[in-house]
Design an enzyme around this catalytic site. Structure first.
Site, mmCIF file in Angstrom:
data_model
loop_
_atom_site.group_PDB
_atom_site.id
_atom_site.type_symbol
_atom_site.label_atom_id
_atom_site.label_comp_id
_atom_site.label_asym_id
_atom_site.label_seq_id
_atom_site.Cartn_x
_atom_site.Cartn_y
_atom_site.Cartn_z
ATOM 1 C CG ASP A 175 -1.985 -1.076 1.189
ATOM 2 O OD1 ASP A 175 -1.810 -2.065 0.435
ATOM 3 O OD2 ASP A 175 -3.001 -0.939 1.901
ATOM 4 C CE LYS A 238 -5.239 1.925 2.594
ATOM 5 N NZ LYS A 238 -4.126 1.168 3.225
ATOM 6 C CE LYS A 274 -6.847 -1.326 2.779
ATOM 7 N NZ LYS A 274 -5.520 -1.852 3.118
#
Lengths: 338, 490, 291
Positions: A175, A238, A274
């Site tokens: 991430d 995300k 996400k």
């Protein structure tokens, strides 16, 4: 700002070099850009339709009134459990804390082995090898935040080293955070370059690109950041690090889902979404799933394309699922607190 | 958009099928029979006749409602006159205000009950009756209540006076909300009212009568007479009515205007529409698609200001239609009481027949219909959300008000052509404009011959905001200070 | 008197003015070729054009064509043109005074006073063009993230059944055009000469062609055609004989025309802005507020 740089200069080489995961190559991306009136990245981003804040928020609010009952609710709760990236991202994360987190990820409800597991645990890179060991023989993936998370304020070489270390230690997913300052300063090429370089450094690991929407100020910026991330090869986009308020909101998630849908429509490549930060209740989670349900094709209703980055959410999902099945609410100590 | 992407768009099928989520009917108790509300109480109609009102989603009868004849109307007007002379016009504005505030509050308190009843009688989704009709009805009373003791600030000129008895005839598409639009300003201005709800949707107004009793409004200040066209005709023709307010079809509006010709009695009309919703190539595209959907499929298209003509810039027409179809596929049609229903029932068999007839005309004239193919319930009156392409400005469906979930798509090349096509109608109630360019919005808004222009939004209503039409969409405004002027004499 | 067209003291034969209709900025005879006789200022008879249904049609077409031009002018510009009307009438005050004197049965001195009132009334309405917005517009505090405003815009083509007096004609015409409407003035028979002279003032006042059209004729004959014409958006029937009003209003309903009727007994009463507001539509515009 030094003016728009031709896209080829910033990232074509990065794409060409990247061959480890065929499905992740955004092969359509450059083709997509070429026919545009202005083949530079800023020109492309400016050509995206505007986002009307009030209209977007009204649509998200309308979808938030959906009432999910009975079997649909159980399905939604269980789907949500399977999509959780169980997260701890604190300075005081000890091996003990991570071991407990991994145990919870594998079997969220010890009383009901049918529940779970969750999709992944999400931790700092230095804890990856520990988590990998804990999760051996389990389908739970290990996601590591990297690239000088959460601010991203380090030289690219340091960020890449951060990623490489995580991947080296066995991270299944990375991430990363984008350079929000570069985005706000209009240096879109810089943002794209970093995503591409990180993607390259990920090798076979999945890349989730954190936009940190709470720092991007406008929905138009969030839309542009989404496109940059997808063009750069993101497997997921995300919302947030969880360290900045506001974190994920329904309108932000809806907008990113729409961007994903457009990108899929144009290139055929599905990109996941996400949502992370501030999602604490099952009710919140179900609202996000309603957005998925009514915005994206059915394949997104799976952990391969949708995730929740959360910690306390999992327990509420368990409590609500128990209530839905057994008709009574659980107590605060029925589940472990990780 | 490429053909390949069009194909991919069709993959949309919801991963989670929502279980039924019906709102409980138990909150509302519908009486077997409703009498007329005259002079503060429910009274038997003089001729003792009743008619039934049904649930359009199931065709089941809900209740029997009194049929008011000329004699009943006369009694109601006399009661209103008495209440005007003896009580309401003499009462200090601040006292009138408090009564109207009370009504607003009780509507809020009994909101769920009103919403369920409205959806039962009208067929509209509970999501809309709960989130739009009922809260807005309360808001109109709340807004106008505050005017009651401030009439000297309404505008220039001498301190205004109330007119007397207002005769108000309202339609079936927003039964409670239209009652609020009519009653609230009339009462605030110091008039008394005789209200005639539509024959297919009388129940929420009769529940409002109950609320009016609970608010202890003096007898005769509001009277409600139920019935069909003849009852309405008797009301507007009654010489004791000093002010007529009508919302409904242009055809009936013209008849009322003729009836009142030369009488010197005041009239406002809020009639039909055939609004253009204009989308430019630089529109915020996802919000525009939402606006198109909200413009025509809100309340099954039973909306006088519905954006029933979609005018799209030719360069993005195909893309917009594709996006629209995808969005329409996610509309949920069914039980109006289900909290997840987007599209409810058509209000009556007659209206359904009209929609079918005009749709067939559309196809006969060469337009191409598309609907998402959603399943229609077996009982009740239903029409799927439909979009017509290949519509030309001369086609019937581009000119006549359909008053149903049917959209006609046409294209334009330039802003001037968009204005020309938008204005090429006998109506002039509303219009929509979608573009990110501010100066173009104002340029368009200046030229569109419509009483309400929604730019980058659609179908928004507010008690502080005047609403009403140009041309054959009627005259007079409802909402805001302008709405109050229709009920005042100077 | 010098302005008496019939004869002069020196035995010279005066040159009479042909009284025509005023349509689309031009003085034209009725397409029907008809005229009717009306008493002139020196006891003579004057022939006046007698408008037909087709003249109404032509006037409506001209007015419709002109609507974007007239309503599209800035309010400042319209105000100057109305003020120019005052200038033009003032400069012809003797001609108007003579017409008023014979029509309204007063002395020329008294008539001069009424002409002056008419001039002042044009000035009064001229000042309204750029203030109407301040008066009738509003910013509406709606309960949501929207900027919402309402503003008055002209109704469109307004047919005005005018009264007979200069002051009356002035009041109904000036108020209508001040709001940005284009007008078709249907003169009362007894106001024919004043109306045609007024048309000359219009012609020299920078009104775009078609903004003001003047029809002389028989009201009784024109009332149905005018009131039912679907190209007309509004009707001012203040100058219409009471027995014709029901028919007019009734015909107006066929296209939902706005009908304004003011039973003014005395036009010398101070003017009211309600006349200007009679033919405006309130347009409300919504826009989201967001970033």
């Amino acid at each position: 700002m030094t003016g728009p740089k031709p896209l080829g200069e910033v990232g074509e080489a990065a794409i060409a070099k990247h061959t480890s995961r065929a499905s992740a190559i955004p092969s359509g991306a450059d083709q997509l850009l070429r026919p545009r009136a202005d083949s530079s990245l800023p020109g492309f981003l400016r050509s995206l339709p505007g986002v009307d804040q009030v209209g977007l928020e009204a649509r998200a609010a309308a979808l938030a009134t959906r009432s999910i009952k009975a079997g649909a609710k159980i399905l939604a709760l269980e789907t949500a459990i399977s999509m959780v990236d169980l997260t701890t991202l604190e300075g005081d994360d000890t091996p003990g804390k991570v071991r407990a987190l991994c145990a919870k990820a594998k079997a969220p409800d010890p009383a009901d082995p049918g529940v779970g597991p969750v999709a992944a645990v999400c931790i700092y890179p230095d804890l990856v090898s520990l988590a990998k060991a804990e999760l051996a023989n389990s389908p739970v993936l290990v996601a590591a935040v990297a690239t000088a998370f959460p601010s991203g304020r380090s030289p690219l070489s340091v960020k890449l080293a951060d990623v490489e270390a995580a991947v080296e230690a066995g991270a299944d997913e990375v991430d990363m955070v984008i350079d929000r300052a570069a985005l706000l300063a209009g240096d879109y090429a810089r943002v794209l370059l970093e995503v591409r370089e990180v993607k390259k450094a990920c090798g076979g690991a999945h890349l989730k690109v954190i936009l940190e929407t709470g720092e991007l100020a406008t929905y138009d910026n969030i839309n542009r950041a989404s496109w940059i991330a997808m063009l750069g090869g993101a497997d997921f986009i995300k919302t947030s690090t969880g360290k900045v308020a506001p974190a994920s909101t329904l309108p932000v998630a809806l907008l990113m889902m729409e961007a994903v849908r457009e990108y899929h429509g144009e290139t055929g490549r599905p990109v996941g979404v996400k949502v992370a930060g501030g999602i604490r209740t099952a009710k919140d989670a179900i609202r996000y799933l309603v957005l998925v349900n009514e915005t994206l094709p059915g394949q997104w209703m799976s952990k391969s394309l949708f995730r929740f980055g959360a910690s306390s959410l999992l327990n509420d999902l368990l409590v609500q699922r128990y209530k839905q099945i057994h008709g009574v609410y659980g107590g605060p100590d029925d589940y472990s607190l990780e | 958009m490429t053909t390949a992407s069009n194909e991919r768009m069709k993959e949309v099928s919801p991963a989670i099928e929502y279980a039924p989520a019906p709102e409980s009917r138990a909150i509302v108790s519908i009486r077997e029979r409703y009498q007329l509300f005259i002079n503060g109480s429910f009274v038997e109609p003089q001729e003792g006749k009743y008619f039934s009102t049904i649930n359009p989603a199931t065709e089941e009868p809900l209740s029997e409602v009194a049929l008011a004849t000329e004699i009943d109307v006369d009694l109601a007007v006399m009661a209103a006159r008495r209440a005007f002379d003896e009580v309401w016009s003499r009462m200090p504005g601040r006292e009138r205000a408090k009564y109207i505030f009370r009504i607003a509050r009780i509507i809020q308190e009994r909101a769920r009950e009103l919403a369920v009843l409205e959806s039962l009688d009208n067929g509209k989704p509970i999501r809309e009756s709960r989130d739009v009709d009922v809260p807005l009805a309360a808001a109109y009373f709340f807004y106008y209540a505050g005017w009651a003791d401030k009439l000297e600030y309404v505008g220039p000129g001498p301190v205004p006076r109330p007119i007397g008895v207002a005769g108000q005839v309202i339609p079936w598409n927003f039964p409670l909300l239209m009652a609020a639009w009519k009653l609230a300003p009339a009462l605030a201005a110091g008039n008394t009212c005789v209200l005639k709800p539509a024959e297919t949707t009388p129940l929420s107004a009769l529940l409002l009568a109950d609320i009016i009793q609970q608010a202890e409004l003096p007898p005769g200040v509001v009277n409600i007479v139920t019935g069909a066209g003849e009852t309405g005709a008797a009301l507007v023709a009654h010489p004791g009515v000093g002010k007529v307010a009508f919302t409904g079809s242009t055809e009936v509006g013209k008849r009322i205007q003729r009836t009142l010709a030369g009488s010197g009695r005041r009239l406002t009309l809020e009639l039909g529409g055939k609004a253009a919703n204009i989308v430019f190539d630089d529109a915020p595209i996802n919000q525009a698609v939402e606006g198109i959907v909200n413009g025509i499929y809100f309340n099954q298209g039973h909306v006088c200001c519905a954006g029933s003509r979609l005018l799209v810039q030719e360069s993005i027409a195909e893309e917009i239609v594709e996006r629209l179809r995808r969005r329409m596929a996610s509309l949920r049609l069914g039980d109006p009481l289900d909290k997840n229903t987007d599209i409810g029932a058509i209000n009556s068999a007659g209206q359904l027949e009209k929609i079918h007839r005009l749709s067939k005309t559309g196809e006969a004239e060469g337009a191409v219909a598309w609907s998402s193919g959603c399943m229609l319930p077996e009982r009740g009156y239903w029409f799927p959300p439909t979009v017509f392409t290949k519509v030309e400005p001369a086609h019937t469906i581009a000119r006549e008000e359909i008053f149903g979930p049917v959209l006609s798509v046409m294209t334009f090349r330039t802003p001037a052509e968009a204005v020309q096509r938008a204005n090429n109608t006998v109506y002039g109630l509303s219009a929509g404009v979608w573009t990110e360019k501010g100066s173009r919005i104002l340029w368009m808004a200046e030229r569109l011959r419509a009483g309400v222009v929604w730019a980058n939004t659609y179908n928004r209503f507010d008690p502080a905001s005047p609403f009403g039409g140009f041309k054959e969409s009627g005259f007079g405004r409802e909402g805001g200070r302008h709405g109050l002027e229709s009920y005042l004499d100077r | 008197m010098a302005s008496n067209p019939t004869s002069t003291g020196s035995g010279r034969l005066g040159v009479a003015k042909t009284r025509k209709l005023f349509i689309d900025g031009a003085f034209v005879r009725s397409e029907s070729g008809r005229t009717f006789a009306t008493p002139g200022p020196s006891g003579n008879e004057v022939n006046v054009a007698m408008a037909s249904r087709k003249d109404v049609r032509d006037a409506v077409s001209a007015a419709r064509r002109c609507l974007p031009a007239w309503s599209g002018l800035t309010a400042y510009n319209r105000g100057q043109i109305l003020y120019r009307m005052a200038e033009m009438i003032e400069s012809r005050s003797l001609e108007f005074a003579e017409l008023v004197a014979v029509r309204e049965g007063c002395t020329v001195a008294e008539a001069k006073g009424r002409v002056e009132m008419s001039v002042d009334r044009w000035v009064w309405y001229a000042g309204w063009t750029d203030k109407l917005g301040n008066l009738a517009a509003s910013v509406n505090p709606v309960a949501g993230p929207y900027f919402n405003f309402s503003l008055p815009v002209p109704t469109g083509v307004v047919a005005v059944f005018a009264p007979a007096s200069l002051l009356g004609i002035t009041s109904v015409l000036a108020s209508t055009v001040a709001a940005g409407n284009v007008a078709i003035l249907v003169a009362e028979e007894r106001g024919s000469l004043v109306s045609t002279s007024l048309a000359e003032a219009v012609a020299t006042s920078d009104f775009p062609a078609g903004a003001v059209n003047v029809l002389t004729g028989i009201q009784d004959e024109l009332v149905e055609t005018v009131s039912s014409h679907r190209g007309i958006d509004g009707l001012d029937i203040s100058g219409l004989a009471p027995e014709l009003r029901v028919a007019s209003e009734s015909a107006a309903s066929s296209s939902v025309k706005r009908v304004f009727s003011e039973s003014v007994v005395e036009w010398t009463e101070p003017p009211s802005v309600s006349r200007v507001l009679a033919f405006v539509e309130v347009k409300t515009v919504w826009h989201p507020i967001g970033i």
